[in-house]
Design a protein around this motif. Structure first.
Motif, mmCIF file in Angstrom:
data_model
loop_
_atom_site.group_PDB
_atom_site.id
_atom_site.type_symbol
_atom_site.label_atom_id
_atom_site.label_comp_id
_atom_site.label_asym_id
_atom_site.label_seq_id
_atom_site.Cartn_x
_atom_site.Cartn_y
_atom_site.Cartn_z
ATOM 1 N N GLY A 198 0.791 -1.040 -0.230
ATOM 2 C CA GLY A 198 0.124 0.031 -0.156
ATOM 3 C C GLY A 198 0.745 1.356 0.269
ATOM 4 O O GLY A 198 0.286 2.078 -0.153
ATOM 5 N N GLY A 199 2.176 1.062 -0.298
ATOM 6 C CA GLY A 199 2.825 2.900 0.446
ATOM 7 C C GLY A 199 3.158 3.011 1.368
ATOM 8 O O GLY A 199 4.081 4.277 1.421
ATOM 9 N N THR A 200 2.976 2.639 2.162
ATOM 10 C CA THR A 200 3.468 2.987 3.786
ATOM 11 C C THR A 200 4.236 2.889 4.940
ATOM 12 O O THR A 200 4.727 1.281 3.597
ATOM 13 N N THR A 201 5.081 3.321 5.379
ATOM 14 C CA THR A 201 6.953 2.842 5.550
ATOM 15 C C THR A 201 6.458 2.161 6.690
ATOM 16 O O THR A 201 5.972 2.885 7.235
ATOM 17 N N ALA A 202 7.044 1.521 7.331
ATOM 18 C CA ALA A 202 7.701 0.997 8.246
ATOM 19 C C ALA A 202 8.928 1.356 8.962
ATOM 20 O O ALA A 202 9.375 2.533 8.820
ATOM 21 N N PRO A 203 8.651 1.545 10.236
ATOM 22 C CA PRO A 203 9.341 2.286 10.898
ATOM 23 C C PRO A 203 11.172 2.189 10.724
ATOM 24 O O PRO A 203 11.011 1.021 10.058
ATOM 25 N N ALA A 204 11.882 2.645 11.266
ATOM 26 C CA ALA A 204 13.043 2.481 10.919
ATOM 27 C C ALA A 204 13.951 1.084 10.754
ATOM 28 O O ALA A 204 13.498 0.779 12.386
ATOM 29 N N ARG A 205 14.738 0.385 10.447
ATOM 30 C CA ARG A 205 14.959 -1.352 11.153
ATOM 31 C C ARG A 205 16.465 -0.980 11.511
ATOM 32 O O ARG A 205 17.201 -1.589 12.405
ATOM 33 N N SER A 206 17.055 0.194 11.298
ATOM 34 C CA SER A 206 18.659 0.342 11.552
ATOM 35 C C SER A 206 18.383 1.881 11.308
ATOM 36 O O SER A 206 18.245 2.224 10.060
ATOM 37 N N GLU A 207 19.940 2.390 11.606
ATOM 38 C CA GLU A 207 20.064 3.706 10.848
ATOM 39 C C GLU A 207 22.406 3.592 11.703
ATOM 40 O O GLU A 207 22.594 3.284 12.778
ATOM 41 N N ALA A 208 22.722 4.539 11.447
ATOM 42 C CA ALA A 208 23.803 4.977 11.528
ATOM 43 C C ALA A 208 24.039 6.704 11.261
ATOM 44 O O ALA A 208 23.254 7.455 10.753
ATOM 45 N N VAL A 209 25.188 6.878 12.574
ATOM 46 C CA VAL A 209 25.456 8.404 11.641
ATOM 47 C C VAL A 209 27.400 8.699 11.286
ATOM 48 O O VAL A 209 27.879 7.621 11.308
ATOM 49 N N VAL A 210 26.999 9.948 9.951
ATOM 50 C CA VAL A 210 27.954 9.122 8.981
ATOM 51 C C VAL A 210 28.832 11.545 9.151
ATOM 52 O O VAL A 210 27.346 11.681 8.748
ATOM 53 N N PRO A 211 29.734 11.249 8.665
ATOM 54 C CA PRO A 211 30.685 12.215 8.098
ATOM 55 C C PRO A 211 30.125 12.874 6.702
ATOM 56 O O PRO A 211 30.109 12.202 6.322
#
Length: 159
Positions: free
Chosen positions: A62-75
């Motif tokens: 249906g095009g909805t987004t699931a919550p973020a599964r992973s994240e990182a901080v990048v310079p």
């Protein structure tokens, strides 16, 4: 920072996917959607001045987004190549976490959305039922028709 993120997201989207949509979030971040791979990437300002928070997640039916599964901080000073590598790693983690598609069921292929939406600056439509008129719209149209009928009736009786 928002304009810089938008430029970086455009370059990154070209590196990652042939078909993509780039749009700005209300919080000032930028989202890259890959409908054909059913994944999204979000770039948002992080705590540091030269850092960006990269998050990845899935696009549901249906095009909805699931919550973020992973994240990182990048310079940001690391360049597009390092940022693309970090995004690919996060996307791989997201794909590994995703539940497999039921046997015999295929993922619908979406076409028509490409980087055109990114150039227009408009976010893609979410939800809704397409060209069908909702119940609330019918109620408003009925009220307008009633007001017009009342006006015509009152004009005819006075005059």
């Amino acid at each position: 920072m928002s304009a810089q993120l938008r430029d970086i997201a455009g370059e990154l989207a070209e590196v990652l996917w042939r078909e993509h949509t780039v749009y700005r979030e209300r919080s000032g971040g930028v989202v890259i959607r890959g409908e054909h791979v059913r994944r999204w990437i979000s770039l948002a300002p992080a705590g540091g001045r030269d850092e960006v928070l990269v998050r990845a997640g899935r696009i549901l039916d249906g095009g909805t987004t699931a919550p973020a599964r992973s994240e990182a901080v990048v310079p940001l000073s690391a360049g597009t190549g390092v940022l693309a590598a970090a995004c690919r790693r996060l996307l791989a983690e997201t794909a590994a976490d995703a539940s497999p598609v039921a046997p015999g069921r295929t993922v619908p292929k979406r076409s028509g959305r490409s980087s055109r939406s990114a150039r227009s600056g408009k976010a893609p439509r979410r939800g809704g039922s397409g060209k069908h008129t909702s119940f609330g719209s019918w109620v408003i149209l009925a009220c307008i028709a009633g007001v017009i009928a009342l006006f015509v009736y009152s004009t005819a009786t006075r005059g």
